[in-house]
Write a protein that holds these residues in place. Structure first.
Motif, PDB file in Angstrom:
ATOM      1  N   MET A 285      29.473  31.246  45.356  1.00  0.00           N
ATOM      2  CA  MET A 285      29.703  31.618  43.961  1.00  0.00           C
ATOM      3  C   MET A 285      31.126  31.343  43.510  1.00  0.00           C
ATOM      4  N   ALA A 286      31.990  30.923  44.444  1.00  0.00           N
ATOM      5  CA  ALA A 286      33.330  30.474  44.077  1.00  0.00           C
ATOM      6  C   ALA A 286      33.257  29.036  43.585  1.00  0.00           C
ATOM      7  N   ASP A 287      34.124  28.672  42.653  1.00  0.00           N
ATOM      8  CA  ASP A 287      34.111  27.293  42.151  1.00  0.00           C
ATOM      9  C   ASP A 287      34.352  26.306  43.282  1.00  0.00           C
ATOM     10  N   ASP A 291      39.293  27.743  47.032  1.00  0.00           N
ATOM     11  CA  ASP A 291      39.914  28.680  46.097  1.00  0.00           C
ATOM     12  C   ASP A 291      39.982  30.091  46.671  1.00  0.00           C
ATOM     13  N   VAL A 292      39.219  30.337  47.729  1.00  0.00           N
ATOM     14  CA  VAL A 292      39.202  31.660  48.354  1.00  0.00           C
ATOM     15  C   VAL A 292      40.277  31.684  49.434  1.00  0.00           C
ATOM     16  N   ASP A 314      39.968  28.757  55.708  1.00  0.00           N
ATOM     17  CA  ASP A 314      41.427  28.808  55.640  1.00  0.00           C
ATOM     18  C   ASP A 314      41.816  30.004  54.772  1.00  0.00           C
ATOM     19  N   VAL A 315      41.702  31.200  55.338  1.00  0.00           N
ATOM     20  CA  VAL A 315      41.927  32.423  54.573  1.00  0.00           C
ATOM     21  C   VAL A 315      42.811  33.378  55.362  1.00  0.00           C
ATOM     22  N   ARG A 389      41.394  44.985  41.650  1.00  0.00           N
ATOM     23  CA  ARG A 389      42.101  44.372  42.769  1.00  0.00           C
ATOM     24  C   ARG A 389      41.579  42.966  43.077  1.00  0.00           C
ATOM     25  N   LEU A 390      40.574  42.513  42.338  1.00  0.00           N
ATOM     26  CA  LEU A 390      40.069  41.157  42.500  1.00  0.00           C
ATOM     27  C   LEU A 390      40.748  40.209  41.524  1.00  0.00           C
ATOM     28  N   ALA A 391      40.843  38.959  41.923  1.00  0.00           N
ATOM     29  CA  ALA A 391      41.264  37.923  40.983  1.00  0.00           C
ATOM     30  C   ALA A 391      40.239  37.829  39.855  1.00  0.00           C
ATOM     31  N   ASP A 392      40.631  37.193  38.753  1.00  0.00           N
ATOM     32  CA  ASP A 392      39.718  37.108  37.606  1.00  0.00           C
ATOM     33  C   ASP A 392      38.383  36.498  37.992  1.00  0.00           C
ATOM     34  N   ASP A 393      38.407  35.511  38.892  1.00  0.00           N
ATOM     35  CA  ASP A 393      37.168  34.884  39.347  1.00  0.00           C
ATOM     36  C   ASP A 393      36.767  35.409  40.726  1.00  0.00           C
ATOM     37  N   GLY A 394      37.222  36.635  41.074  1.00  0.00           N
ATOM     38  CA  GLY A 394      36.948  37.185  42.394  1.00  0.00           C
ATOM     39  C   GLY A 394      35.526  37.675  42.551  1.00  0.00           C
ATOM     40  N   ARG A 395      35.143  37.886  43.835  1.00  0.00           N
ATOM     41  CA  ARG A 395      33.790  38.322  44.177  1.00  0.00           C
ATOM     42  C   ARG A 395      33.878  39.577  45.043  1.00  0.00           C
ATOM     43  N   PHE A 396      32.885  40.451  44.867  1.00  0.00           N
ATOM     44  CA  PHE A 396      32.774  41.670  45.653  1.00  0.00           C
ATOM     45  C   PHE A 396      31.406  41.675  46.338  1.00  0.00           C
ATOM     46  N   HIS A 397      31.396  41.984  47.628  1.00  0.00           N
ATOM     47  CA  HIS A 397      30.150  42.000  48.403  1.00  0.00           C
ATOM     48  C   HIS A 397      29.986  43.379  49.033  1.00  0.00           C
ATOM     49  N   ALA A 398      28.855  44.037  48.752  1.00  0.00           N
ATOM     50  CA  ALA A 398      28.592  45.372  49.290  1.00  0.00           C
ATOM     51  C   ALA A 398      27.352  45.344  50.174  1.00  0.00           C
ATOM     52  N   ASN A 399      27.481  45.848  51.387  1.00  0.00           N
ATOM     53  CA  ASN A 399      26.369  45.960  52.321  1.00  0.00           C
ATOM     54  C   ASN A 399      25.754  47.352  52.153  1.00  0.00           C
TER      55      ASN A 399
END
Length: 547
Positions: A285-287, A291-292, A314-315, A389-399
Motif C-alpha cells: 500500500m506504499a507508493d 519509501d518505507v 532497507d529500514v 505519529r505516522l507520516a502523511d502517507d503512513g500505514r498502521f497494521h493491527a493484529n
C-alpha cells in the motif's frame, strides 16, 4: 504511639502470627493468578474470581474465629499456622492435577476458574482468617476496641508487605513453587517461634514434618508428559509467565500459557505462524517499498516481525516491548541480534508514542492476546495518537484476535469501527478459512486510498517482496457493514465485555505448512483452556534453565 515507642515496640507471639498471616494471605492471593491463569486465562473474570474467593474465605475465617475466640490459646494458633502450611504443600504438589480436573466441569467460561480457585485457595485463606480474632482475644490491650484495632492494623501492615514483596520481589525472581515454599516455611517458622523456647514435642515434630512436606512437594512434584514438547526455559516475569518450548524443529514462545511466537530451528527465516506474513501487506500500500524507511513494532514477543523487516528491507526498526524478560529471551533463544538498524525500547507502547518525537512510515501493533487486550491500546484516542505519529502517507497494521463473524467477532467490529474514526481507510484480512477465532489483520492508512484487490494483486506481482501475498489478498474481508458496535474510548471500559463471547471458544493459528493449530497452548480441536488428562504434566512449572 510515639516514634520512640514504635521503634522499641516488640509484638507478642499472637501479634507476630497476625503479621505473618497477613503477609501470607495477600501473597497467596497475588500468586493465585499465576497458578490459575495458564489453565483458565488471566482475563478479568479469573482475577475477580480469585479475589472474591479469597475475601469470602477470609471473612468466613474471621466469623468462625470470632465465635471460637473465647477458647483461643497460643497452641491453637500454632496448629492453624501448621495446617495452613500443610495445605500450601498440597497446592504446590497437586495444583496442576486439580486445575485439569476442574477445567472439565460443565460451567460457563466466565465462571470456569471458580471451582479451582475455591479448592486451591479457599481453605488456606479460611484458616488464616481465624488468627486475627484469636490474637485479639489474647491481646494485652485494655479494651476490646483497642485490641481489635491493634490486631487488624498489624494484619493490614503484613498484607501490604506481602503484596509488595510478592509483586515486586518474589514473582520476578522465583518460580511459583518456590514462592509457595517461602510462604510455607514462614508459617512453620512462626509456629516454632510461638512455642519457643520450650518447643513441646508434638508441635515441634509436626513443624519438622510440615517443613519436609513443603520441600518434597517443591522438589518432587508430579511429572508427566507435556504435550507441547520440551520446556527449555521458564521464568516468572513481572508481567506474565514465560516459557520456551521445543517440539521437534519448532521452538515456541508461550506468554501466560498462550502461544505467542514460533521459530523453525532448521529454517529460522520461515514463517511458522501464517499470520506473520500479513505484516508485509502495508508494503503493497506504499507508493514504493523504498519509501518505507522507519518502522515501529509495538510488542516484541519472539521478534519474528522485527527480524523479518530488518532482514528484508532497507529500514530502521524500533521495537517497543514492555517486558524486558521477553527481549532477553528473544536474544537467548530466538536469534535476536540488535544491530544499528534495530532498537528496543522497554516501555509501554502508548507511553512511547506520547513521548517520542519520531515519525514512522509503518507502525505494527502486535500486543493483543485472545483473553487479555491492553484497553489503552484499543481506543480512538490511541488510534489518533498513532495517526499523528505516522507520516502523511503512513500505514498502521493491527493484529486483532477475534472471529470474522458472529458474536465472537464483536471485538473485531468494534476495533475496526474505532480505527475508521481515526484513519482515512481501513482494510481487514482473515488468516483462516474457518469461522473460528483467529488473527484478523487490519491495515489502516492515513490517507483515503481505496485500494482494490486487483490493484493489490498487481503490486504484489510487480514488487520483489520476501513473501508472495496473493493468498493473503484473497482473504480480504469486506467493508464493515452498519453495526451497533461501539467506538472504543478511554472513558469507557468496554473491551472486557466485547471479549466475553470468545471465552471458552477455540482460537486457531494457521501454520505455514498448511496445518491448523490452536493458539491457546492446546492441541487442535481441544477447547481453549483445556488439556488432555492423558498428557497433562506440570505445565509451566519448571525451573528456569541457564540462558
Amino acid at each position: 504511639m510515639t516514634a520512640r515507642s514504635a521503634l522499641s515496640y516488640r509484638p507478642t507471639n499472637p501479634e507476630l502470627a497476625v503479621f505473618v498471616s497477613g503477609i501470607t494471605s495477600m501473597g497467596i492471593e497475588i500468586l493465585a493468578l499465576r497458578i490459575v491463569a495458564p489453565q483458565f486465562g488471566n482475563h478479568i473474570y479469573t482475577v475477580g474470581g480469585i479475589m472474591t474467593v479469597c475475601l469470602a474465605a477470609l471473612s468466613l475465617g474471621y466469623w468462625q474465629g470470632g465465635k471460637r475466640a473465647p477458647d483461643a490459646t497460643n497452641r491453637q494458633i500454632t496448629w492453624l499456622l501448621l495446617a495452613t502450611a500443610t495445605y500450601i504443600g498440597v497446592v504446590i504438589f497437586a495444583s496442576d492435577l486439580l486445575l485439569l480436573q476442574t477445567s472439565s466441569l460443565p460451567l460457563s467460561p466466565r465462571y470456569a476458574a471458580l471451582p479451582a480457585s475455591i479448592a486451591l485457595f479457599g481453605p488456606p485463606t479460611y484458616l488464616l482468617g481465624f488468627i486475627s480474632p484469636y490474637a485479639a482475644e489474647l491481646s494485652q490491650k485494655k479494651s476490646t476496641g483497642e485490641a481489635s484495632g491493634h490486631v487488624y492494623a498489624l494484619g493490614t501492615i503484613g498484607s501490604i508487605l506481602g503484596s509488595a514483596a510478592t509483586t515486586f520481589v518474589l514473582i520476578p525472581a522465583l518460580t511459583v513453587d518456590t514462592i509457595g515454599l517461602v510462604f510455607g516455611v514462614a508459617l512453620v517458622g512462626t509456629a516454632l517461634f510461638l512455642e519457643a523456647p520450650a518447643l513441646p514435642r508434638k508441635p515441634t515434630l509436626a513443624s519438622v514434618g510440615v517443613a519436609v512436606l513443603l520441600v518434597a512437594a517443591t522438589g518432587v512434584g508430579p511429572v508427566a508428559l507435556d504435550y507441547r514438547g520440551d520446556v527449555v526455559y521458564q521464568t516468572q516475569t513481572a508481567y506474565q509467565e514465560l516459557e520456551v518450548v521445543d517440539n521437534g524443529d519448532v521452538r515456541t514462545l508461550y506468554l501466560g500459557g498462550a502461544r505467542h511466537s514460533a521459530m523453525d530451528l532448521e529454517d529460522p527465516d520461515r514463517h511458522v505462524f501464517e499470520y506473520t506474513t500479513y505484516f508485509h501487506l502495508p508494503m503493497l500500500m506504499a507508493d514504493d517499498v523504498d519509501d518505507v524507511g522507519d518502522v515501529l513494532f509495538i510488542g516484541g514477543g519472539g521478534y519474528t516481525g522485527p527480524k523479518d523487516f530488518e532482514r528484508s528491507y532497507d529500514v530502521d526498526v524500533d521495537v517497543v516491548e514492555i517486558d524486558p524478560e521477553v527481549t532477553d529471551t528473544a536474544e537467548a533463544y530466538f536469534g535476536l541480534e540488535h544491530g544499528e538498524n534495530m532498537t528496543t525500547h522497554t516501555t509501554d507502547g502508548r507511553q512511547y508514542l506520547q513521548n517520542t518525537g519520531e515519525e514512522y512510515d509503518l507502525i505494527v501493533l502486535d500486543a493483543y492476546k485472545k483473553d487479555q487486550v491492553p484497553f489503552h491500546l484499543t481506543t480512538v484516542e490511541f488510534m489518533e495518537l498513532v495517526s499523528d505519529r505516522l507520516a502523511d502517507d503512513g500505514r498502521f497494521h493491527a493484529n486483532v484476535i477475534a472471529a470474522p463473524t458472529g458474536s465472537a467477532g464483536e471485538f473485531y467490529r468494534a476495533q475496526r469501527k474505532t480505527m475508521d474514526e481515526a484513519f482515512g481507510e481501513t482494510y481487514a484480512f482473515r488468516t483462516s478459512d474457518a469461522n473460528a477465532i483467529q488473527n484478523i489483520e487490519i491495515v489502516a492508512t492515513n490517507e483515503e486510498t481505496d485500494f482494490t484487490a486487483a490493484e493489490l494483486d498487481d503490486r504484489n506481482a510487480e514488487r520483489d517482496l520476501p513473501v508472495d501475498l496473493a493468498e493473503q489478498i484473497d482473504n480480504r474481508l469486506g467493508a464493515l457493514e452498519a453495526t451497533d458496535a461501539p467506538v472504543l474510548r478511554d472513558d469507557r471500559g468496554e473491551v472486557d465485555s466485547l471479549l466475553d463471547p470468545m471465552l471458552g471458544q477455540r482460537y486457531v493459528i494457521e501454520e505455514s505448512d498448511g496445518d491448523t493449530a490452536s493458539g491457546d497452548g492446546e492441541t487442535p480441536s481441544i477447547a481453549a483452556g483445556t488439556v488432555p488428562l492423558a498428557v497433562a504434566g506440570r505445565i509451566g512449572r519448571r525451573e528456569p534453565a541457564e540462558s
